[in-house]
Design a protein around this motif. Structure first.
Motif, PDB file in Angstrom:
ATOM      1  N   THR A  66       0.924  -1.226  -0.137  1.00 25.14           N
ATOM      2  CA  THR A  66      -0.118  -0.063  -0.200  1.00 25.14           C
ATOM      3  C   THR A  66       1.069   1.275   0.085  1.00 25.14           C
ATOM      4  O   THR A  66       0.568   2.020  -0.932  1.00 25.14           O
ATOM      5  N   ALA A 122      -4.283  -3.701  -1.911  1.00 25.02           N
ATOM      6  CA  ALA A 122      -3.534  -2.417  -1.652  1.00 25.02           C
ATOM      7  C   ALA A 122      -4.002  -1.403  -2.539  1.00 25.02           C
ATOM      8  O   ALA A 122      -4.100  -0.294  -2.093  1.00 25.02           O
ATOM      9  N   ILE A 149      -7.302  -0.071  -1.058  1.00 21.11           N
ATOM     10  CA  ILE A 149      -7.081   0.963   0.052  1.00 21.11           C
ATOM     11  C   ILE A 149      -6.682   2.337  -0.591  1.00 21.11           C
ATOM     12  O   ILE A 149      -7.204   3.433  -0.221  1.00 21.11           O
ATOM     13  N   VAL A 150      -5.750   2.480  -1.603  1.00 22.74           N
ATOM     14  CA  VAL A 150      -5.382   3.500  -2.262  1.00 22.74           C
ATOM     15  C   VAL A 150      -6.580   4.184  -2.902  1.00 22.74           C
ATOM     16  O   VAL A 150      -6.784   5.631  -2.797  1.00 22.74           O
TER      17      VAL A 150
END
Ligand code: ZN
Length: 457
Positions: free
Chosen positions: A318, A445, A448-449
């Motif tokens: 991430t 990941a 989440i970004v």
């Protein structure tokens, strides 16, 4: 009585052979309750990769414990203070009153003499053990000893160094008490030296970080072109001084951030102009917290994989994606297999005045439990939880266990919107295979970004 008769049947010999000269040995001294012990002729105290080893005769002759040696089993048994410690040559696992414990360095057979780690044995016997690197001396204090305590090195007023981590080109040090680090830049080779006077490593520092018997250790630092390594040690005993050294690839400026909260940061993100604070110039600062670490594995999966490894892997992925984002700065609470106390994770986020805090975990429960859930503690964190959860759920592809209230320390004590992700269940076969699938981790990941971008805009 049974133990006694058992001992009678053991083939016991006390080893009296003097030890031959050895390149790594030197005549270190041993003090017990401030008196130097009179070591027999030919007895060497040696330092093997930071572990102080002594011949077993020192334990019997000088420390006064009962020692027996079973040659056939290569086993040393030390008895004293109601405790029995059994160690086997070459084995890094000891038996303490029937319970297994790991030893930093296994007993070694050398030239007819068995040498064992003095710190481990003495601590099992209830002694306080310390090492003075300047005097090359081991100090042992028995539990009942009331000493004159010269030099005041154990007066309890010292700052303790609780944790250390290196992330995003910043050295972060967590301490208890007032810290006034003295920072110097030195050349040939280029390095930054940080001295913290009237400080010592906390009792737990060694179990959470790499720290040997002589109070030397280092931090795994990879992927930072400016930095070769980070080392630390108890540099001086009077006054007790902890020294940290950042070995640089070339001369480099730094900025010191320090306030009264006990966390200080040596920031290498500087050019000739003063560095912007992380999160400055309208950039948002995101702190990613990989749960657990080092001696704390977190939950264990169906196939014995560890939560700490999943959390670190997803946190690193991430952070790497976020580093490409011009509007976001990212700081990791840990970037390797080290451990930080929960309060130190909070300290990092609060001190940096982060805009967002995300703690990464995986769940455990009955084998049938499955799915993804996201926790918030304060109502100001709820919209962040909703957005990240929406994206993450799609990426993981498991059951929706919803956004929930959860009273977790790191999301309660932080000052900014903060959430804790339980990406899936390590204790469920289907969940586990997804959690440790590299492609799934990359997708999560990215999710989440994506969630962060939607939240921040
Ligand atoms: Zn966890």
């Amino acid at each position: 009585m049974k133990k006694f008769s058992l001992l009678m049947f053991l083939f016991i010999i006390m080893l009296v052979f003097p030890k031959g000269a050895d390149a790594s040995s030197y005549s270190a001294k041993i003090y017990m309750n401030e008196n130097e012990l009179n070591l027999s002729q030919g007895v060497h105290v040696e330092n093997i990769n930071g572990t102080v080893m002594v011949p077993i005769r020192v334990i019997s002759e000088n420390l006064g414990y009962s020692v027996s040696w079973n040659k056939a089993a290569q086993k040393v048994t030390v008895q004293g203070g109601g405790k029995t410690v059994e160690m086997v040559v070459g084995s890094s696992s000891a038996n303490i009153d029937g319970n297994r414990e790991n030893i930093a360095k296994a007993p070694v057979l050398r030239g007819g003499t068995t040498i064992i780690p003095i710190r481990f044995v003495s601590e099992q016997m209830g002694m306080n053990v310390s090492w003075n690197n300047h005097e090359k001396a081991v100090y042992l204090i028995t539990p009942d000893y009331v000493g004159s305590n010269p030099g005041g090195s154990q007066n309890g007023s010292l700052t303790t160094i609780d944790g250390i981590s290196f992330s995003n080109n910043r050295l972060m040090v967590a301490a208890t008490g007032t810290v006034k680090p003295k920072v110097m830049t030195l050349t040939s080779p280029d390095r930054i030296v940080i001295d913290i006077e009237n400080a010592e490593f906390s009792k737990d520092f060694g179990s959470n970080n790499n720290l040997d018997d002589t109070y030397h250790g280092d931090l795994a630092v990879t992927g930072y072109p400016d930095v070769k390594s980070v080392r630390y040690s108890l540099f001086n005993n009077n006054p007790s001084t902890v020294r940290m050294v950042i070995d640089l690839s070339y001369a480099k400026n730094y900025t010191l951030h320090n306030d009264a909260s006990g966390l200080f940061i040596v920031d290498l993100n500087t050019a000739s102009t003063p560095a912007p604070e992380p999160g400055a110039k309208g950039k948002k600062l995101v702190v990613i917290d990989a749960g657990h670490g080092a001696h704390d594995p977190g939950a264990i999966s169906v196939s014995k994989k560890k939560e700490k490894d999943f959390a670190l892997s997803l946190a690193l992925k991430t952070a790497k994606l976020l580093q490409n984002d011009k509007n976001i700065d990212v700081v990791l609470t840990r970037s390797d297999d080290t451990f930080l106390e929960l309060r130190d994770r909070v300290k990092i986020a609060n001190n940096l005045k982060a805009d967002v805090f995300i703690s990464i975990h995986a769940n455990a429960g009955p084998s049938s439990a499955s799915g993804t859930e996201t926790f918030y503690e304060r109502s100001s964190s709820k919209s962040l939880a909703n957005v990240i959860h929406k994206h993450m759920l799609k990426a993981v592809g498991l059951k929706d266990r919803k956004v929930k209230y959860g009273n977790f320390h790191v999301i309660r004590e932080t000052n900014m919107p903060a959430i804790l992700l339980e990406v899936g269940f390590l204790t469920n076969k289907t969940d586990e295979s997804k959690l440790f699938d590299n492609n799934v981790q990359n997708r999560v990941a990215q999710s989440i970004v994506d969630g962060l971008k939607e939240y921040i805009k």
